[in-house]
Design an enzyme around this catalytic site. Structure first.
Site, PDB file in Angstrom:
ATOM      1  N   GLN A 104       0.835  -1.203   0.000  1.00 43.17           N
ATOM      2  CA  GLN A 104       0.000   0.000   0.000  1.00 43.17           C
ATOM      3  C   GLN A 104       0.871   1.254   0.000  1.00 43.17           C
ATOM      4  N   GLU A 168     -10.120   7.424   3.718  1.00 38.62           N
ATOM      5  CA  GLU A 168      -9.951   7.669   5.176  1.00 38.62           C
ATOM      6  C   GLU A 168      -9.436   9.079   5.506  1.00 38.62           C
ATOM      7  N   ARG A 259     -16.842  11.461  13.316  1.00 41.67           N
ATOM      8  CA  ARG A 259     -17.285  11.109  14.669  1.00 41.67           C
ATOM      9  C   ARG A 259     -18.393  10.064  14.635  1.00 41.67           C
ATOM     10  N   ARG A 292     -15.818  -4.368   9.630  1.00 40.05           N
ATOM     11  CA  ARG A 292     -16.572  -5.222  10.570  1.00 40.05           C
ATOM     12  C   ARG A 292     -17.090  -6.517   9.939  1.00 40.05           C
ATOM     13  N   GLN A 343      -8.180  -3.247  21.304  1.00 36.97           N
ATOM     14  CA  GLN A 343      -7.297  -3.035  22.454  1.00 36.97           C
ATOM     15  C   GLN A 343      -5.825  -3.293  22.165  1.00 36.97           C
ATOM     16  N   CYS A 345      -4.612  -3.859  18.865  1.00 38.59           N
ATOM     17  CA  CYS A 345      -4.200  -3.454  17.505  1.00 38.59           C
ATOM     18  C   CYS A 345      -4.176  -1.932  17.418  1.00 38.59           C
ATOM     19  N   CYS A 357      -2.798  -8.746  19.049  1.00 37.64           N
ATOM     20  CA  CYS A 357      -4.226  -9.051  19.089  1.00 37.64           C
ATOM     21  C   CYS A 357      -4.581  -9.568  20.470  1.00 37.64           C
ATOM     22  N   LYS A 569     -10.766  10.911  40.858  1.00 37.36           N
ATOM     23  CA  LYS A 569      -9.781  11.693  40.083  1.00 37.36           C
ATOM     24  C   LYS A 569     -10.455  12.947  39.530  1.00 37.36           C
ATOM     25  N   LYS A 572     -10.708  14.095  33.189  1.00 34.55           N
ATOM     26  CA  LYS A 572     -11.945  13.862  32.433  1.00 34.55           C
ATOM     27  C   LYS A 572     -12.395  12.407  32.586  1.00 34.55           C
ATOM     28  N   GLY A 651      -5.731 -12.040  36.616  1.00 35.46           N
ATOM     29  CA  GLY A 651      -6.114 -11.222  37.766  1.00 35.46           C
ATOM     30  C   GLY A 651      -5.557 -11.752  39.073  1.00 35.46           C
TER      31      GLY A 651
HETATM   32  P1  FAD Z   1     -11.392 -14.369  35.376  1.00 32.00           P
HETATM   33  O1  FAD Z   1     -11.972 -14.054  34.068  1.00 32.00           O
HETATM   34  O2  FAD Z   1     -11.957 -13.706  36.561  1.00 32.00           O
HETATM   35  O3  FAD Z   1     -11.497 -15.951  35.565  1.00 32.00           O
HETATM   36  C1  FAD Z   1     -11.203 -16.584  36.773  1.00 32.00           C
HETATM   37  C2  FAD Z   1     -11.950 -17.903  36.810  1.00 32.00           C
HETATM   38  O4  FAD Z   1     -11.473 -18.667  37.907  1.00 32.00           O
HETATM   39  C3  FAD Z   1     -13.446 -17.760  37.015  1.00 32.00           C
HETATM   40  O5  FAD Z   1     -14.136 -18.449  36.010  1.00 32.00           O
HETATM   41  C4  FAD Z   1     -13.696 -18.369  38.392  1.00 32.00           C
HETATM   42  O6  FAD Z   1     -14.957 -19.015  38.494  1.00 32.00           O
HETATM   43  C5  FAD Z   1     -12.558 -19.368  38.484  1.00 32.00           C
HETATM   44  N1  FAD Z   1     -12.172 -19.726  39.859  1.00 32.00           N
HETATM   45  C6  FAD Z   1     -11.883 -18.892  40.888  1.00 32.00           C
HETATM   46  N2  FAD Z   1     -11.513 -19.611  41.958  1.00 32.00           N
HETATM   47  C7  FAD Z   1     -11.555 -20.928  41.609  1.00 32.00           C
HETATM   48  C8  FAD Z   1     -11.279 -22.142  42.278  1.00 32.00           C
HETATM   49  N3  FAD Z   1     -10.835 -22.159  43.515  1.00 32.00           N
HETATM   50  N4  FAD Z   1     -11.451 -23.303  41.591  1.00 32.00           N
HETATM   51  C9  FAD Z   1     -11.875 -23.311  40.302  1.00 32.00           C
HETATM   52  N5  FAD Z   1     -12.156 -22.178  39.645  1.00 32.00           N
HETATM   53  C10 FAD Z   1     -11.988 -21.011  40.278  1.00 32.00           C
HETATM   54  N6  FAD Z   1     -11.399  -6.979  29.476  1.00 32.00           N
HETATM   55  C11 FAD Z   1     -11.009  -6.544  28.322  1.00 32.00           C
HETATM   56  O7  FAD Z   1      -9.856  -6.740  27.953  1.00 32.00           O
HETATM   57  N7  FAD Z   1     -11.839  -5.870  27.475  1.00 32.00           N
HETATM   58  C12 FAD Z   1     -13.107  -5.628  27.816  1.00 32.00           C
HETATM   59  O8  FAD Z   1     -13.835  -5.013  27.031  1.00 32.00           O
HETATM   60  C13 FAD Z   1     -13.576  -6.087  29.049  1.00 32.00           C
HETATM   61  N8  FAD Z   1     -14.833  -5.863  29.429  1.00 32.00           N
HETATM   62  C14 FAD Z   1     -15.251  -6.330  30.622  1.00 32.00           C
HETATM   63  C15 FAD Z   1     -16.556  -6.100  31.005  1.00 32.00           C
HETATM   64  C16 FAD Z   1     -17.017  -6.574  32.209  1.00 32.00           C
HETATM   65  C17 FAD Z   1     -18.428  -6.298  32.609  1.00 32.00           C
HETATM   66  C18 FAD Z   1     -16.163  -7.320  33.052  1.00 32.00           C
HETATM   67  C19 FAD Z   1     -16.659  -7.859  34.368  1.00 32.00           C
HETATM   68  C20 FAD Z   1     -14.858  -7.545  32.700  1.00 32.00           C
HETATM   69  C21 FAD Z   1     -14.388  -7.030  31.487  1.00 32.00           C
HETATM   70  N9  FAD Z   1     -13.082  -7.215  31.084  1.00 32.00           N
HETATM   71  C22 FAD Z   1     -12.669  -6.769  29.878  1.00 32.00           C
HETATM   72  C23 FAD Z   1     -12.087  -7.783  31.986  1.00 32.00           C
HETATM   73  C24 FAD Z   1     -11.712  -9.216  31.639  1.00 32.00           C
HETATM   74  O9  FAD Z   1     -12.868 -10.002  31.533  1.00 32.00           O
HETATM   75  C25 FAD Z   1     -10.774  -9.724  32.707  1.00 32.00           C
HETATM   76  O10 FAD Z   1      -9.607  -8.942  32.716  1.00 32.00           O
HETATM   77  C26 FAD Z   1     -10.378 -11.186  32.462  1.00 32.00           C
HETATM   78  O11 FAD Z   1     -11.521 -11.979  32.454  1.00 32.00           O
HETATM   79  C27 FAD Z   1      -9.418 -11.663  33.536  1.00 32.00           C
HETATM   80  O12 FAD Z   1      -9.119 -12.992  33.271  1.00 32.00           O
HETATM   81  P2  FAD Z   1      -8.666 -14.024  34.376  1.00 32.00           P
HETATM   82  O13 FAD Z   1      -8.543 -15.314  33.672  1.00 32.00           O
HETATM   83  O14 FAD Z   1      -7.497 -13.498  35.103  1.00 32.00           O
HETATM   84  O15 FAD Z   1      -9.833 -14.065  35.441  1.00 32.00           O
HETATM   85  P1  NAP Z   2     -10.520   0.211  36.778  1.00 29.37           P
HETATM   86  O1  NAP Z   2     -10.440   0.516  35.359  1.00 29.37           O
HETATM   87  O2  NAP Z   2      -9.288   0.112  37.569  1.00 29.37           O
HETATM   88  O3  NAP Z   2     -11.481   1.306  37.412  1.00 29.37           O
HETATM   89  C1  NAP Z   2     -11.766   1.373  38.750  1.00 29.37           C
HETATM   90  C2  NAP Z   2     -12.523   2.660  39.057  1.00 29.37           C
HETATM   91  O4  NAP Z   2     -12.814   2.683  40.418  1.00 29.37           O
HETATM   92  C3  NAP Z   2     -11.760   3.906  38.732  1.00 29.37           C
HETATM   93  O5  NAP Z   2     -12.664   4.830  38.152  1.00 29.37           O
HETATM   94  C4  NAP Z   2     -11.264   4.405  40.079  1.00 29.37           C
HETATM   95  O6  NAP Z   2     -11.273   5.796  39.937  1.00 29.37           O
HETATM   96  C5  NAP Z   2     -12.282   3.838  41.047  1.00 29.37           C
HETATM   97  N1  NAP Z   2     -11.735   3.408  42.329  1.00 29.37           N
HETATM   98  C6  NAP Z   2     -10.606   2.671  42.556  1.00 29.37           C
HETATM   99  N2  NAP Z   2     -10.453   2.436  43.871  1.00 29.37           N
HETATM  100  C7  NAP Z   2     -11.498   3.024  44.491  1.00 29.37           C
HETATM  101  C8  NAP Z   2     -11.894   3.134  45.856  1.00 29.37           C
HETATM  102  N3  NAP Z   2     -11.185   2.593  46.830  1.00 29.37           N
HETATM  103  N4  NAP Z   2     -13.014   3.822  46.138  1.00 29.37           N
HETATM  104  C9  NAP Z   2     -13.756   4.366  45.157  1.00 29.37           C
HETATM  105  N5  NAP Z   2     -13.425   4.310  43.854  1.00 29.37           N
HETATM  106  C10 NAP Z   2     -12.306   3.636  43.518  1.00 29.37           C
HETATM  107  O7  NAP Z   2     -11.278  -1.148  37.007  1.00 29.37           O
HETATM  108  P2  NAP Z   2     -12.626  -1.712  36.418  1.00 29.37           P
HETATM  109  O8  NAP Z   2     -13.500  -0.674  35.863  1.00 29.37           O
HETATM  110  O9  NAP Z   2     -13.147  -2.560  37.506  1.00 29.37           O
HETATM  111  O10 NAP Z   2     -12.174  -2.616  35.239  1.00 29.37           O
HETATM  112  C11 NAP Z   2     -11.357  -3.762  35.466  1.00 29.37           C
HETATM  113  C12 NAP Z   2     -10.520  -4.041  34.293  1.00 29.37           C
HETATM  114  O11 NAP Z   2     -11.336  -4.586  33.260  1.00 29.37           O
HETATM  115  C13 NAP Z   2      -9.943  -2.752  33.810  1.00 29.37           C
HETATM  116  O12 NAP Z   2      -8.571  -2.658  34.146  1.00 29.37           O
HETATM  117  C14 NAP Z   2     -10.179  -2.756  32.355  1.00 29.37           C
HETATM  118  O13 NAP Z   2      -8.985  -2.764  31.634  1.00 29.37           O
HETATM  119  C15 NAP Z   2     -10.950  -4.024  32.051  1.00 29.37           C
HETATM  120  N6  NAP Z   2     -12.081  -3.601  31.254  1.00 29.37           N
HETATM  121  C16 NAP Z   2     -11.830  -3.105  30.037  1.00 29.37           C
HETATM  122  C17 NAP Z   2     -12.858  -2.649  29.291  1.00 29.37           C
HETATM  123  C18 NAP Z   2     -12.600  -2.103  27.919  1.00 29.37           C
HETATM  124  O14 NAP Z   2     -13.517  -1.705  27.241  1.00 29.37           O
HETATM  125  N7  NAP Z   2     -11.390  -2.069  27.437  1.00 29.37           N
HETATM  126  C19 NAP Z   2     -14.134  -2.671  29.768  1.00 29.37           C
HETATM  127  C20 NAP Z   2     -14.359  -3.176  31.030  1.00 29.37           C
HETATM  128  C21 NAP Z   2     -13.307  -3.622  31.768  1.00 29.37           C
HETATM  129  P3  NAP Z   2     -10.907   6.827  41.100  1.00 29.37           P
HETATM  130  O15 NAP Z   2      -9.781   6.177  41.824  1.00 29.37           O
HETATM  131  O16 NAP Z   2     -10.561   8.092  40.411  1.00 29.37           O
HETATM  132  O17 NAP Z   2     -12.164   6.958  41.874  1.00 29.37           O
HETATM  133 FE1  SF4 Z   3      -9.292  -6.971  19.301  1.00 27.89          FE
HETATM  134 FE2  SF4 Z   3      -7.514  -8.582  18.111  1.00 27.89          FE
HETATM  135 FE3  SF4 Z   3      -9.621  -7.825  16.780  1.00 27.89          FE
HETATM  136 FE4  SF4 Z   3      -7.711  -6.027  17.346  1.00 27.89          FE
HETATM  137  S1  SF4 Z   3      -7.534  -7.813  16.042  1.00 27.89           S
HETATM  138  S2  SF4 Z   3      -9.891  -5.757  17.497  1.00 27.89           S
HETATM  139  S3  SF4 Z   3      -7.073  -6.765  19.344  1.00 27.89           S
HETATM  140  S4  SF4 Z   3      -9.620  -9.076  18.634  1.00 27.89           S
END
Ligand code: FAD
Ligand code: NAP
Ligand code: SF4
Length: 674
Positions: A104, A168, A259, A292, A343, A345, A357, A569, A572, A651
């Site tokens: 390209q 674009e 937008r 898409r 996230q 890419c 990816c 915080k 924004k 986590g």
């Molecule tokens: P988890 O997904 O929490 O998995 C842990 C697993 O361990 C669970 O299934 C639990 O049941 C199991 N477990 C725990 N203890 C035990 C035990 N003793 N024995 C057997 N099993 C057990 N991330 C993004 O990147 N992009 C997003 O857009 C995004 N959106 C999100 C939206 C929401 C509403 C939520 C809640 C999360 C979102 N996340 C997003 C975050 C993402 O899902 C997490 O970062 C990711 O799932 C973490 O993966 P993990 O494997 O560490 O833990």
């Molecule tokens: P997060 O992004 O760390 O946000 C936590 C929020 O809680 C912040 O706004 C923080 O802001 C506030 N906070 C932290 N400690 C606090 C306290 N003690 N008392 C009150 N407020 C507190 O975590 P999350 O929203 O739970 O998301 C978890 C992870 O999932 C994120 O790291 C994110 O990457 C992922 N995720 C990603 C997407 C996505 O679209 N990419 C979507 C959902 C989740 P202040 O400290 O300013 O109050």
């Molecule tokens: Fe998400 Fe991977 Fe698709 Fe990029 S290529 S939008 S990181 S799934």
């Protein structure tokens, strides 16, 4: 290749002097490898893997014809013999793998990240800090020469063709549109003058490279900005592009400064196929559609409908290099589907990191993450079938380890099972489906409904234990946190607790935003319905409106729920969300009437509601419910007293800034070493 279910997709495309083996184009993506010291070697590995996976034609990321037009100050461009030699590494690798590849040529014009940027007129882009220099007529002649040299060099380097980036909102598009072209010489003013530059470049390239060389022209079919082209102008341009020597026309949708979302997960699958369809009836050469398209079903449906001759998919080839071969051999269910999260890419590129990816950390890291059989096979227990545990378990099993995966709940996916219910996150279902099949394919022994304990692990015969147990939601220390008004995000999203009409959300991270969208959207998930999506964002699907948007009002329906989104915080709200998607979330919540408050101190919660202080001013938010989305803490109680060698991932290892990208990457990287 044959699978009648995808007959249109797998049909060869005869271009006269050459044939493409199917209708799938891997669209151009800037990956950041272009700027790297050893980038050509890494690009060679990256593209060759996709060629091996059966894609019909590949287009590289954009290479500038000169330094002014390069996408990044460090991006190499195509000018010298040494550039030709570097690119030869890429084309040789792709051809050896049985593929075809075009380079390209992209001139960024006023989008260049450099103070020396150039454009038809000195009008600053709303997404750039620099004002461009207006090209003189002499400088325009030089630009034309540089485009022609780049194309000539691409041919010398062994490319099967080039793609000329005319959409674009990049330089060629900037010349075409009155939005950015205010010139009064032969390069501006009338439409004929404004399209002179792309046509001159095209004609001269065709003369230079001869007839047997693919030229794709990426044409902006829907600018989505005021001052863009009308339908009639675009038809006229398309006909002129064909007459000037283009082999194929590719679809461009939306300037970067538009937008209106065009590729985020909130955009329905195949949302813009109809645009190409309208032009296909008018234009004499094959058309490629894009945006898409992420499954073979969607691609096949577009082609079967007659909207295009070919489909372009870009990010789906980051997610799965074998997309086509799996489609062609009846294994479409094994495709690792792009979930359109951006996230790893686009957001990486915006942060000057190498693209990869979220669902496939090997993408663009092919030379550093390779999956080989393990030297000695171990018995490994993985606790937790969230993204981290799934990535580890399936990769380790693929290497020959004997893996048992314990999951406490009755389904795999961890938090993805909660995320998939959020409007615009339905694609998460696909990742869970992918891992389900990977578990079967790699022979992971999955035990659902089993909560592992330290004691059982200690008494087992596993050599090593992987703790992938995820997180626990944080409970902030606020007076009244146990009040009945208080709910956690899990109560809302997982237990579907009743939530009143007045709500305060504490915490405006990714999950705070998701909960907010869940509460204000009701049943209106426009990511599943193309007509509703277009109406919501103000796109005229009859294309009577210039550029698809002029004079069209977006359809804003404020939420019936009164929602506050709060953070401590003072920055924004939503500032830390992904660069390519954060603005979409903020716009949608603003349109729904959500009140976003920064700099909150949480005082207490009682029957009246949530008491806060902002800038020293006490305030009462009279809400029915307070939903806590205040981040998470690692869940790793299993490690206390665990006598087996163990590793923490996802986590359970680190909850701060955890996302699925890090969880999958960490699980995969540990699995290739263990
Ligand atoms: P988890 O997904 O929490 O998995 C842990 C697993 O361990 C669970 O299934 C639990 O049941 C199991 N477990 C725990 N203890 C035990 C035990 N003793 N024995 C057997 N099993 C057990 N991330 C993004 O990147 N992009 C997003 O857009 C995004 N959106 C999100 C939206 C929401 C509403 C939520 C809640 C999360 C979102 N996340 C997003 C975050 C993402 O899902 C997490 O970062 C990711 O799932 C973490 O993966 P993990 O494997 O560490 O833990
Ligand atoms: P997060 O992004 O760390 O946000 C936590 C929020 O809680 C912040 O706004 C923080 O802001 C506030 N906070 C932290 N400690 C606090 C306290 N003690 N008392 C009150 N407020 C507190 O975590 P999350 O929203 O739970 O998301 C978890 C992870 O999932 C994120 O790291 C994110 O990457 C992922 N995720 C990603 C997407 C996505 O679209 N990419 C979507 C959902 C989740 P202040 O400290 O300013 O109050
Ligand atoms: Fe998400 Fe991977 Fe698709 Fe990029 S290529 S939008 S990181 S799934």
């Amino acid at each position: 290749m044959s699978d009648t279910q995808y007959a249109n997709l797998l049909k060869p495309l005869d271009l006269g002097f050459t044939q493409l083996k199917n209708r799938v184009l891997m669209g151009s993506m800037h990956t950041g490898l272009e700027e790297m010291e050893n980038g050509h070697l890494r690009m060679a590995a990256f593209f060759a893997e996709r060629a091996k996976g059966g894609v019909g034609l590949i287009v590289t990321g954009g290479f500038g014809p000169n330094k002014d037009g390069a996408i990044h100050p460090k991006t190499k461009y195509m000018q010298t013999e040494s550039d030709v030699a570097d690119h030869r590494i890429i084309t040789d690798a792709v051809h050896a793998a049985g593929g075809k590849i075009c380079m390209q040529i992209l001139h960024t014009g006023r989008y260049a990240y450099s103070p020396n940027l150039v454009a038809p007129s000195p009008i600053q882009a709303p997404i750039n800090a620099f004002v461009p220099h207006e090209l003189s007529e002499q400088e325009i002649e030089q630009q034309i020469q540089d485009f022609v040299t780049a194309a000539h060099n691409a041919k010398k380097a062994g490319y099967d063709g080039i793609e000329l980036m005319g959409s674009e909102g990049y330089l060629l598009n900037q010349f075409i549109a009155t939005r950015t072209n205010h010139r009064e010489d032969q390069w501006g003013g009338s439409f004929e003058n404004r399209i002179r530059l792309p046509l001159t470049i095209l004609k001269q390239i065709r003369e230079q490279v001869g007839k047997q060389f693919i030229i794709i022209y990426r044409l902006s079919m829907l600018d989505l900005v005021e001052g863009g082209s009308s339908f009639q102008e675009t038809v006229e341009l398309g006909k002129a592009v064909a007459a000037a020597g283009a082999t194929i026309i590719n679809t461009g949708v939306g300037w970067h400064e538009a937008r209106i979302p065009t590729i985020a997960a909130k955009v329905p699958r195949g949302a813009f196929g109809w645009v190409t369809g309208k032009y296909r009836k008018e234009l004499p050469i094959p058309l490629i559609t894009s945006n898409r398209i992420n499954t073979p079903e969607v691609a096949e449906a577009i082609l079967a409908r007659g909207d295009a001759d070919m489909v372009s998919m870009a990010r789906p080839f980051l997610a799965d290099p074998d997309f086509v071969i799996k489609t062609a051999t009846g294994k479409a269910k094994l495709i690792n589907t792009c979930i359109a999260c951006n996230q790893a890419c686009l957001d990486h590129i915006f942060n000057e990191k190498i693209a990869s990816c979220l669902v496939n950390p090997r993408a663009c890291h092919e030379t550093e993450i390779s999956i080989h059989p393990a030297s000695s096979n171990k018995k490994i227990a993985v606790v937790g079938a969230g993204p981290a545990g799934l990535a580890f378990a399936t990769t380790a099993a693929q290497r020959g380890h004997e893996v048992t995966l314990y999951e406490a709940s009755d389904e795999i996916g961890g938090q993805f099972n909660i995320a998939k219910n959020i409007p615009g996150k339905r694609e998460f279902h696909e990742t869970i489906r992918y891992f389900k099949h990977q578990i079967a394919l790699t022979g992971v022994k999955l035990i659902l409904g089993h909560r592992a304990t330290t004691e059982t692990l200690n008494h087992s015969d596993f050599d090593e234990v992987i703790i992938a147990t995820g997180i626990l939601p944080r409970k902030p220390e606020i007076e009244g946190i146990t009040h009945k008004k208080v709910l956690s995000y899990l109560d809302v999203l997982k237990q579907h607790a009743h939530v009143g009409n007045k709500v305060a959300i504490i915490g405006a991270g990714g999950i705070g935003f998701d909960v907010c969208e869940y509460l204000v959207d009701g049943n209106e998930d426009t990511s599943q319905d193309i007509a509703k999506f277009m109406a919501k964002w103000g796109v005229d699907t009859t294309l009577k409106a210039r550029a698809g948007v002029e004079g069209v009002q977006p359809l804003n329906t404020p939420s019936e729920r009164d929602v506050y989104l709060l953070q401590r915080k003072t920055s924004k709200i939503g500032q830390d969300l992904g660069k390519s998607t954060g603005w979409i979330h903020r716009t949608e919540l603003k349109n729904k009437g959500v009140k976003m408050l920064s700099g909150c101190e949480y005082s207490h919660i009682n029957d009246e509601g949530l008491h806060i202080t902002i800038n020293g001013e006490p305030r009462l938010l009279e809400v029915d419910h307070v939903v806590i989305c205040a981040g998470q803490e690692p869940l790793r109680e299993l490690t206390e007293g665990l006598t087996k060698p163990y590793h923490l991932i996802g986590g359970a290892d680190l909850a701060v800034e955890l996302d699925a990208k890090r969880a999958i990457d960490q699980g995969t990287r540990l699995a290739i070493k263990i």
